[in-house]
Design a protein around this motif. Sequence first.
Motif, short mmCIF file in Angstrom:
data_model
loop_
_atom_site.label_atom_id
_atom_site.label_comp_id
_atom_site.label_asym_id
_atom_site.label_seq_id
_atom_site.Cartn_x
_atom_site.Cartn_y
_atom_site.Cartn_z
N ARG A 1 38.91 43.23 38.46
CA ARG A 1 37.97 44.09 37.75
C ARG A 1 38.70 45.19 37.00
O ARG A 1 38.40 45.48 35.84
CB ARG A 1 36.97 44.69 38.74
CG ARG A 1 35.78 45.33 38.07
CD ARG A 1 34.67 45.68 39.06
NE ARG A 1 35.07 45.97 40.41
CZ ARG A 1 35.42 47.18 40.85
NH1 ARG A 1 35.41 48.21 40.04
NH2 ARG A 1 35.76 47.37 42.11
N THR B 1 41.58 52.46 36.30
CA THR B 1 41.37 51.31 35.41
C THR B 1 41.81 51.66 34.00
O THR B 1 42.50 50.86 33.34
CB THR B 1 39.89 50.89 35.42
OG1 THR B 1 39.53 50.52 36.74
CG2 THR B 1 39.64 49.73 34.47
N LEU C 1 44.83 47.10 47.16
CA LEU C 1 43.51 46.69 46.68
C LEU C 1 43.34 45.18 46.83
O LEU C 1 44.30 44.43 46.70
CB LEU C 1 43.34 47.08 45.21
CG LEU C 1 43.40 48.57 44.89
CD1 LEU C 1 43.27 48.77 43.38
CD2 LEU C 1 42.33 49.34 45.63
N GLY D 1 38.58 55.43 40.60
CA GLY D 1 38.76 54.03 40.25
C GLY D 1 38.62 53.81 38.75
O GLY D 1 39.36 53.03 38.15
N GLN E 1 39.02 43.46 43.21
CA GLN E 1 39.05 44.79 42.59
C GLN E 1 40.17 44.87 41.54
O GLN E 1 39.98 45.47 40.49
CB GLN E 1 39.24 45.87 43.66
CG GLN E 1 39.00 47.26 43.13
CD GLN E 1 38.99 48.29 44.24
OE1 GLN E 1 39.11 47.97 45.42
NE2 GLN E 1 38.84 49.54 43.87
#
Length: 172
Positions: free
Chosen positions: A140, A72, A133, A68, A137
């Motif tokens: 974020r 990102t 997702l 993750g 999320q």
Amino acid sequence: MQRAKRLRRPGIVDDTFDDFVRTRGRALYRYAYVLTGDADDAADLVQEALLRLGDSWRRVVRKDDPEGYVRTIMARQHISWWRRRRRERLVADAPEAAYTDVRLDGDSGLWAEVGGLPPKQRAVLVLRYYEDLPDAQIARILGISEGTVRSQAARALGKLRVRRRTSQMEEV
């Protein structure tokens, strides 16, 4: 230069990092390809993200989700690259034709239409529908609010609907 020196020192990147890259590398490449729409840009995006991940691997591996974290990095880096490419540049002579951002190497269909969306809208759709997702999320990962995620998705889907209707009307 500083980053390269740090990566070459023994002990900075360990076997767990190598295992992560070996097991998740292809999935990260697929994700990057969906974001960029170009094989070379996808490879560059994965490489840059893994370099950044290597710098902080010891800290990240202690958390539950290193994948993750790297995704990102990839989403944010992709948007950053796109913004940098789109900035105006002063040139001696004006171009003869308008600039068109061709990103999907001649693919047709839905991916070609998604490739024509602005990067943030494209990233939201990829994370929502390809990666499945939730909005929290996605917010974020992209560093935006959940409301912005929803509005970007709505705008992107609206554009895709209009394009579909227009192309269907042209076929008739």
